[in-house]
Design a protein around this motif. Structure first.
Motif, mmCIF file in Angstrom:
data_model
loop_
_atom_site.group_PDB
_atom_site.id
_atom_site.type_symbol
_atom_site.label_atom_id
_atom_site.label_comp_id
_atom_site.label_asym_id
_atom_site.label_seq_id
_atom_site.Cartn_x
_atom_site.Cartn_y
_atom_site.Cartn_z
ATOM 1 N N PHE A 123 -0.091 -3.175 -8.737
ATOM 2 C CA PHE A 123 -0.536 -3.720 -7.463
ATOM 3 C C PHE A 123 -1.338 -2.624 -6.836
ATOM 4 O O PHE A 123 -0.616 -1.408 -6.914
ATOM 5 C CB PHE A 123 0.602 -4.516 -6.662
ATOM 6 N N ALA A 124 -2.327 -2.946 -5.755
ATOM 7 C CA ALA A 124 -2.782 -1.676 -5.237
ATOM 8 C C ALA A 124 -2.939 -0.742 -5.904
ATOM 9 O O ALA A 124 -2.723 0.439 -5.431
ATOM 10 C CB ALA A 124 -1.981 -1.401 -4.003
ATOM 11 N N VAL A 156 -14.168 -3.239 -2.593
ATOM 12 C CA VAL A 156 -14.092 -2.201 -3.371
ATOM 13 C C VAL A 156 -13.053 -1.295 -4.064
ATOM 14 O O VAL A 156 -11.942 -1.526 -3.246
ATOM 15 C CB VAL A 156 -15.066 -0.867 -2.345
ATOM 16 N N GLN A 157 -12.975 -0.569 -4.788
ATOM 17 C CA GLN A 157 -11.868 0.304 -5.202
ATOM 18 C C GLN A 157 -12.342 1.515 -5.744
ATOM 19 O O GLN A 157 -13.438 1.774 -5.826
ATOM 20 C CB GLN A 157 -11.071 -0.470 -6.084
ATOM 21 N N ILE A 178 -8.073 -5.322 2.125
ATOM 22 C CA ILE A 178 -7.405 -6.617 1.533
ATOM 23 C C ILE A 178 -6.485 -6.316 0.363
ATOM 24 O O ILE A 178 -5.597 -7.264 -0.022
ATOM 25 C CB ILE A 178 -8.394 -7.734 1.236
ATOM 26 N N SER A 179 -6.571 -5.086 -0.420
ATOM 27 C CA SER A 179 -5.746 -5.063 -1.447
ATOM 28 C C SER A 179 -4.439 -4.385 -1.254
ATOM 29 O O SER A 179 -3.787 -4.033 -2.225
ATOM 30 C CB SER A 179 -6.684 -4.044 -2.513
ATOM 31 N N SER A 181 1.053 -1.212 -0.006
ATOM 32 C CA SER A 181 0.051 0.002 0.139
ATOM 33 C C SER A 181 0.704 1.200 -0.116
ATOM 34 O O SER A 181 0.394 2.265 -0.855
ATOM 35 C CB SER A 181 -0.844 -0.006 1.269
ATOM 36 N N GLY A 182 1.633 1.273 0.762
ATOM 37 C CA GLY A 182 2.797 2.425 0.853
ATOM 38 C C GLY A 182 3.607 2.432 -0.363
ATOM 39 O O GLY A 182 3.680 3.732 -0.991
#
Length: 425
Positions: free
Chosen positions: A346-347, A312-313, A293-294, A78-79
């Motif tokens: 990713f993410a 959701v995104q 979770i993503s 995520s970061g």
């Protein structure tokens, strides 16, 4: 201006003074002239040069922006995703000459390790030591909630680009220095229940929530959403800690209560354990999840059932892209060679939210004509014109009463296909 930058001018003026007195800095004797107009003219010239050098140097000083997020550990993806979005936007802005007449943007990062006290320490360091103009936040609502009182007290802009806790922006402060380009729990919760009914025909939801402020925020939001639209009733609530590995007892209670869908609110590692517990039970109940979770290694940790969770995104690089989307994807491929296509991003929510948020902040700085926090806050609340962003076109995205730039119409539903995030909605 630093002492180092001043040094040549100071040394020149000192040398002029020594020569007036008959010696240079090496001790050489100089003839003393009674008429010192030439020396004084030279000294005046040095001061005149200084008067031109100072504004130029100040104008060239960078505008520093901070980023506090999980850069290590289970949520490190995520970061990194946020970092990529910020870096792309900063590259674009600096390539066009920077802001405020030539000041380049500079990113300063700190790892909060998904730990609220460490996040608070990092934010203090960015404010007081690094002198950043604004701070971008990461995935964890508890970390952002710990930082919010500090930034409001110190009058420093905080831009959330992932954490969705409703109380982050709706924090009661006046003035409020916290803005967000991301989802909002109260709005996501409405979307999750509606999607569960439309996609799976669900009418009885069991909640599986992380036992922290983010879980609490969503429990309130889901209960309120169900009360407002009772199509999907909440039949039970299961809570767990981030290090729990067996959630069969909580899931069994939801199954006994008649749940025909599980609404999941958690980050990647415990979310994977929930999926494994569900698999051990042999319970094929649909799972509709918030986006935590993503932000990590969910497919790897959850195993073959990872793709059964729909979540959701705010953005996907799949499908027909806007011109901005095509350009950003191309830039991602150039800057990060491991990205060959949309499935390698990713993410994506972190990258997309951060990219748009950085551009909106830059527009506010330009409109304010200053990197002062009060001026930026006022400009953000009254941004002029329209910005064609990655997620959408933004027209007055913020106001004094609303510091969230995205709404429920900006959310999409996705799932994992292997380790790739693909749309399902």
């Amino acid at each position: 201006m630093t002492v180092r930058k001043w040094a040549p001018i100071i040394a020149g003026i000192e040398e002029i003074s020594r020569r007036e007195n008959g010696r240079d800095q090496m001790g050489t004797q100089w003839p003393i002239r009674r008429d010192r107009r030439g020396v004084r003219a030279l000294a005046f010239g040095a001061v005149l040069v200084a008067s031109f050098v100072v504004p130029s140097a100040v104008a060239a000083d960078p505008i520093r922006v901070g980023h506090v997020a999980a850069l290590s550990g289970a949520s490190a993806q995520s970061g990194e995703a946020i970092t990529r979005g910020l870096a792309l936007a900063i590259d674009e802005i600096n390539a066009k000459g920077g802001l405020l007449g030539g000041r380049m943007l500079e990113l300063v990062q700190r790892d909060d390790e998904s730990n609220p006290p460490k996040g608070l320490i990092a934010a203090r360091e960015l404010i007081f030591k690094e002198k950043v103009a604004a701070i971008f936040g990461g995935i964890d609502t508890p970390v952002s909630l710990a930082i919010v009182p500090l930034v409001n007290k110190e009058k420093k802009i905080f831009m959330g680009v992932w954490a969705a806790g409703t109380g982050i922006t709706r924090n009661g402060a006046n003035p409020n220095y916290v803005f967000r380009v991301s989802a909002v729990d109260d709005l996501v919760d409405v979307r999750l229940l509606k999607y569960a009914h439309r996609k799976f025909g669900a009418t009885k939801a069991g909640l599986m929530l992380i036992n922290n402020p983010w879980g609490e925020s969503n429990e309130k939001g889901l209960m309120a959403a169900s009360k407002a639209d009772p199509t999907v009733q909440i039949v039970g609530v299961g809570k767990f800690e981030s290090n729990d590995v067996d959630m069969v007892p909580q899931l069994a209670r939801l199954k006994d209560a008649g749940a025909d869908v599980v609404i999941l609110v958690v980050n990647a590692p415990p979310g994977a354990q929930m999926m494994k517990s569900r698999e051990r039970m042999g319970w094929k109940v649909p799972v509709v999840s918030h986006w935590g979770i993503s932000g990590g290694r969910f497919p790897e940790l959850a195993g073959p059932t990872a793709g059964e969770a729909h979540f959701v995104q705010t953005y996907s690089f799949f499908g027909k892209l806007s011109p901005v989307g095509e350009r950003v994807l191309a830039d991602l491929k150039r800057k990060y060679p491991q990205i060959k296509g949309p499935g390698d991003v990713f993410a994506p929510v972190g990258t997309a939210n951060a990219y748009d948020a950085m551009h909106l902040l830059a527009l506010a700085i330009e409109q304010a004509g200053s990197a002062d926090s009060d001026a930026i806050r006022a400009a953000l609340e009254q941004l002029k014109g329209t910005y064609a962003g990655l997620i959408k076109g933004y027209t007055q995205p913020f106001s004094p009463d609303n510091h969230d730039a995205l709404g429920p119409d900006d959310y999409i539903m996705v799932r994992y296909d292997g380790d790739k995030i693909v749309p399902v909605d």
